[in-house]
Design an enzyme around this catalytic site. Structure first.
Site, PDB file in Angstrom:
ATOM      1  N   GLY A  11       0.834  -1.201   0.000  1.00 28.61           N
ATOM      2  CA  GLY A  11       0.000   0.000   0.000  1.00 28.61           C
ATOM      3  C   GLY A  11       0.863   1.242   0.000  1.00 28.61           C
ATOM      4  O   GLY A  11       0.622   2.209   0.737  1.00 28.61           O
ATOM      5  N   ARG A  15      -1.241   7.001   3.009  1.00 31.19           N
ATOM      6  CA  ARG A  15      -0.633   7.870   4.025  1.00 31.19           C
ATOM      7  C   ARG A  15       0.434   7.117   4.813  1.00 31.19           C
ATOM      8  O   ARG A  15       1.555   7.582   4.977  1.00 31.19           O
ATOM      9  CB  ARG A  15      -1.698   8.371   5.005  1.00 31.19           C
ATOM     10  CG  ARG A  15      -2.746   9.305   4.419  1.00 31.19           C
ATOM     11  CD  ARG A  15      -3.813   9.559   5.472  1.00 31.19           C
ATOM     12  NE  ARG A  15      -4.943  10.311   4.928  1.00 31.19           N
ATOM     13  CZ  ARG A  15      -5.378  11.473   5.405  1.00 31.19           C
ATOM     14  NH1 ARG A  15      -4.765  12.029   6.424  1.00 31.19           N
ATOM     15  NH2 ARG A  15      -6.417  12.080   4.887  1.00 31.19           N
ATOM     16  N   GLY A 101      -0.495  -3.641  10.451  1.00 34.28           N
ATOM     17  CA  GLY A 101      -1.187  -2.523  11.084  1.00 34.28           C
ATOM     18  C   GLY A 101      -2.584  -2.344  10.518  1.00 34.28           C
ATOM     19  O   GLY A 101      -3.305  -1.426  10.907  1.00 34.28           O
ATOM     20  N   ASN A 127      -2.734  -0.720  17.016  1.00 36.92           N
ATOM     21  CA  ASN A 127      -1.976   0.529  17.083  1.00 36.92           C
ATOM     22  C   ASN A 127      -0.537   0.194  17.436  1.00 36.92           C
ATOM     23  O   ASN A 127      -0.285  -0.618  18.321  1.00 36.92           O
ATOM     24  CB  ASN A 127      -2.591   1.465  18.134  1.00 36.92           C
ATOM     25  CG  ASN A 127      -2.076   2.871  18.037  1.00 36.92           C
ATOM     26  OD1 ASN A 127      -0.896   3.129  18.226  1.00 36.92           O
ATOM     27  ND2 ASN A 127      -2.968   3.802  17.725  1.00 36.92           N
ATOM     28  N   HIS A 158     -10.831  10.198  14.311  1.00 34.42           N
ATOM     29  CA  HIS A 158      -9.852  10.062  13.230  1.00 34.42           C
ATOM     30  C   HIS A 158     -10.232  10.961  12.054  1.00 34.42           C
ATOM     31  O   HIS A 158     -11.323  11.522  12.012  1.00 34.42           O
ATOM     32  CB  HIS A 158      -9.782   8.600  12.749  1.00 34.42           C
ATOM     33  CG  HIS A 158      -9.045   7.698  13.681  1.00 34.42           C
ATOM     34  ND1 HIS A 158      -9.649   7.067  14.738  1.00 34.42           N
ATOM     35  CD2 HIS A 158      -7.731   7.324  13.719  1.00 34.42           C
ATOM     36  CE1 HIS A 158      -8.756   6.344  15.387  1.00 34.42           C
ATOM     37  NE2 HIS A 158      -7.591   6.481  14.796  1.00 34.42           N
ATOM     38  N   LYS A 162     -10.779   7.793   6.978  1.00 36.74           N
ATOM     39  CA  LYS A 162     -10.716   6.456   7.603  1.00 36.74           C
ATOM     40  C   LYS A 162     -11.983   5.688   7.277  1.00 36.74           C
ATOM     41  O   LYS A 162     -13.096   6.211   7.396  1.00 36.74           O
ATOM     42  CB  LYS A 162     -10.539   6.581   9.117  1.00 36.74           C
ATOM     43  CG  LYS A 162     -10.302   5.232   9.805  1.00 36.74           C
ATOM     44  CD  LYS A 162      -9.817   5.416  11.230  1.00 36.74           C
ATOM     45  CE  LYS A 162      -9.610   4.075  11.929  1.00 36.74           C
ATOM     46  NZ  LYS A 162      -8.583   3.247  11.255  1.00 36.74           N
TER      47      LYS A 162
END
Length: 269
Positions: A11, A15, A101, A127, A158, A162
């Site tokens: 990915g 971000r 993650g 996290n 968030h 998201k």
């Protein structure tokens, strides 16, 4: 001198993908050897540095994870559940440390990770930050100390991009609270209130999700009792803290026996 571990970022255009790539490049403990994106993505075939708007990095973005994994010792994966499950199979075949993650898994999807963990190290956490993992431990301890006269609410915020709610971190905190009380979160989770809901059921663990702007991540665990409230809070102001934790996990996993681990293992908590 032993060669530094080679790491792949999946990915890569996201971000977290870009943050991870930059973190690895700046590290003196690992090498960035691959970047993966989905088939048809504009970045495929481009140098990752150029695609990110900077100087060349000498790493070409590929849509073939097997090709990227072949030259690596670890993969850092913040993508989507379906993609992560496929990456897990390939990482297990290559005996890579797979740092996950990704959030939003169903219980059934998590079960499908178990065969991969028999062959490779999987470090998965909702996290990756030190502060949140400390918060998790504190949540468990407070829940152990307080009875169900104290209602537990987990409030998370968030950014507006998201896609899953509650966040993986919120669920991690909910699991910690439930564990502290010796119950199953699935039996007491309350994730939505709208309309005439009636009074709150005693012992429930509630979740509220806020989405807006560019909020990196904020999590409150509220213990609300008669005449008093206890609030445990963590605020993330920089996404790099998650990247640092993920890199730490990838390095920690080198040489460990196959199995499923989390950030509490990595941090020695």
């Amino acid at each position: 001198m032993t060669q530094l571990p080679g790491l792949v970022v999946t990915g890569a255009s996201g971000r977290m993908g870009q943050q991870l790539a930059q973190m690895i490049r700046a590290s003196d403990k690992a090498r960035l050897v691959g970047a993966v994106e989905r088939k048809g993505h504009d970045w495929v075939g481009q140098d990752l540095g150029v695609a990110m708007g900077g100087a060349r990095l000498g790493v070409t973005v590929t849509d073939d994870p097997l090709e990227a994994f072949a030259q690596a010792q670890g993969v850092l994966d913040f993508t989507a559940p379906a993609a992560t499950l496929e990456f897990a199979k390939l990482a297990a075949q290559a005996r890579l440390v797979h740092v996950i993650g990704t959030t939003g898994f169903t219980e059934a999807e998590l079960e499908t990770l178990k065969p991969a963990a028999r062959h490779a190290v999987i470090v998965r956490a909702g996290n990756m930050s030190l502060g949140v993992n400390l918060l998790t431990q504190l949540t468990k301890k407070v829940a152990e100390a307080l009875d169900d006269d104290f209602d537990i609410e987990i409030i998370e915020a968030h950014h507006n991009q998201k896609v899953d709610a509650p966040s993986g971190t919120a669920l991690m905190l909910g699991e910690a609270a439930a564990e502290g009380r010796g119950i199953s979160l699935a039996d007491v989770s309350d994730r939505g209130r709208d309309g005439i809901t009636g009074a709150r059921a005693k012992g429930q663990i509630g979740f509220s999700a806020i989405r807006g702007g560019d909020i990196v991540g904020e999590h409150d665990v509220m213990f609300a009792g008669p005449g008093e409230r206890i609030i445990l809070r963590h605020v993330a102001s920089d996404r790099s803290l998650f990247a640092r934790g993920a890199l730490k996990a990838a390095l920690w996993g080198q040489g460990k026996p196959p199995g499923e681990y989390d950030m509490l293992d990595v941090l020695g908590l």
